[in-house]
Design an enzyme around this catalytic site. Structure first.
Site, PDB file in Angstrom:
ATOM      1  N   SER A  80       1.559   3.210  -2.761  1.00  0.00           N
ATOM      2  CA  SER A  80       2.771   3.035  -3.332  1.00  0.00           C
ATOM      3  C   SER A  80       2.815   2.148  -4.506  1.00  0.00           C
ATOM      4  O   SER A  80       3.525   2.104  -5.399  1.00  0.00           O
ATOM      5  CB  SER A  80       3.940   2.758  -2.202  1.00  0.00           C
ATOM      6  OG  SER A  80       3.651   1.460  -1.669  1.00  0.00           O
ATOM      7  N   CYS A  81       2.054   0.928  -4.230  1.00  0.00           N
ATOM      8  CA  CYS A  81       2.504  -0.285  -5.355  1.00  0.00           C
ATOM      9  C   CYS A  81       1.095  -0.793  -6.159  1.00  0.00           C
ATOM     10  O   CYS A  81       1.193  -1.379  -6.861  1.00  0.00           O
ATOM     11  CB  CYS A  81       2.974  -1.250  -4.385  1.00  0.00           C
ATOM     12  SG  CYS A  81       1.693  -2.201  -3.335  1.00  0.00           S
ATOM     13  N   GLY A  82      -0.167  -0.198  -5.699  1.00  0.00           N
ATOM     14  CA  GLY A  82      -1.183  -0.831  -6.334  1.00  0.00           C
ATOM     15  C   GLY A  82      -1.309  -2.357  -6.086  1.00  0.00           C
ATOM     16  O   GLY A  82      -1.125  -2.773  -5.101  1.00  0.00           O
ATOM     17  N   CYS A  84       0.063  -5.149  -6.221  1.00  0.00           N
ATOM     18  CA  CYS A  84       1.471  -5.622  -6.598  1.00  0.00           C
ATOM     19  C   CYS A  84       1.299  -7.169  -6.382  1.00  0.00           C
ATOM     20  O   CYS A  84       1.086  -8.311  -5.799  1.00  0.00           O
ATOM     21  CB  CYS A  84       2.567  -5.379  -5.091  1.00  0.00           C
ATOM     22  SG  CYS A  84       2.550  -3.645  -4.760  1.00  0.00           S
TER      23      CYS A  84
END
Length: 292
Positions: free
Chosen positions: A114-116, A118
């Protein structure tokens, strides 16, 4: 190698009617990326295009920028009791003399679908590691009409999404709106890395004459990847984050969000949006002469 989809039994309830049936789900498995035999990152991804995913990740990290920078990418044996290959570990060997700028192999980065990465990078880090400053590349211009047509063209070729409804897509388009490449993955940042990695392996970086379209939102990580690959225009069907807008404004990236139907918001880099036809049409409607 892992499968892109898997089947699971589900209990289906529709208007009070209950039944059981098999359902097709998008596969999600971990991929460990090693660099020179040392663990670098783990990402949850949809199996497929793993070598491109690893290569694109290294482009985003500023490690490589040419196909010649990568000597080899191979699968490693997985951690199974019988020693069989799970195809969930890849090792990248760099060409002799290729440095490792701005990267620490001991950090063992864990990235989610979802976020790589982050919070890892900062605006300064992207600015100092970008190989191809977008402001210095030949300009492309896109009309609102051309941009509005891209989501439909992307959606029409999302084959795995049609079967599962659970994948993000990233599409690379020419300035004329021709679809150049499409990748799907459970993680939007993985889909973009797969696009960029394929371009690297085919010797097509920088992608200075392309438009990147992503399903979902435009996070800082996606804006970062576009900048690192030299892509001048990033469009998303949903909202951008505030840091993505800041990065776009600082780097010269054109960032378009909420690209749905004929509407869109341009958050940065509006000089690449060609509004001349609309302005001329408005002048004509108002009885004013249209000037070039």
């Amino acid at each position: 190698m892992g499968r892109v989809t898997e089947r699971r039994r589900v209990l289906r309830i529709r208007d009070g009617a209950v039944s059981t049936r098999p359902d097709t789900l998008v596969a999600e498995e971990p991929l460990e990326i090693r660099l020179g035999g040392k663990p670098l990152a783990i990402t949850m991804r949809t199996p497929g295009d793993d070598f491109a995913l690893a290569a694109g990740f290294l482009v985003s990290e500023g490690v490589v920028g040419r196909a010649e920078d990568v000597a080899n990418i191979v699968y490693c044996a997985g951690a199974t009791q019988d020693g069989s290959n799970t195809y969930n570990v890849v090792d990248v060997q760099l060409a002799p003399g290729v440095p490792l700028p701005g990267i620490t192999l001991e950090r063992n980065v864990y990235t989610t679908s979802s976020c790589g990465l982050c919070g890892k990078a900062s605006l300064d880090a992207v600015r100092t590691t970008a190989r191809w400053p977008i402001a210095d590349t030949p300009a492309i211009r896109a009309t609102p009409e051309l941009l509005a047509a891209l989501p439909g063209r992307l959606r029409a070729v999302q084959r795995v999404f049609d079967r599962t409804g659970g994948l993000h897509a990233a599409g690379l388009f020419s300035p004329e709106g021709e679809l150049l490449d499409l990748r799907e993955d459970v993680g939007r940042h993985n889909a973009v890395d797969k696009l960029i990695g394929r371009a690297l392996r085919n010797g097509r970086l920088p992608l200075s004459q392309t438009i990147l379209l992503v399903s979902g939102r435009a996070s800082f990580e996606l804006a970062q990847k576009a900048v690192m690959a030299g892509i001048p225009l990033l469009a998303a069907v949903s909202a951008p984050s505030s840091l993505a807008v800041d990065l776009a404004a600082e780097s010269g990236l054109t960032l378009v969000g909420f690209l749905r139907g004929g509407s869109m918001n341009v958050y940065a880099g509006e000089q690449r949006i060609d509004l001349r036809a609309r302005r001329h049409g408005r002048r004509a409607a108002l009885g004013r002469p249209a000037t070039s």
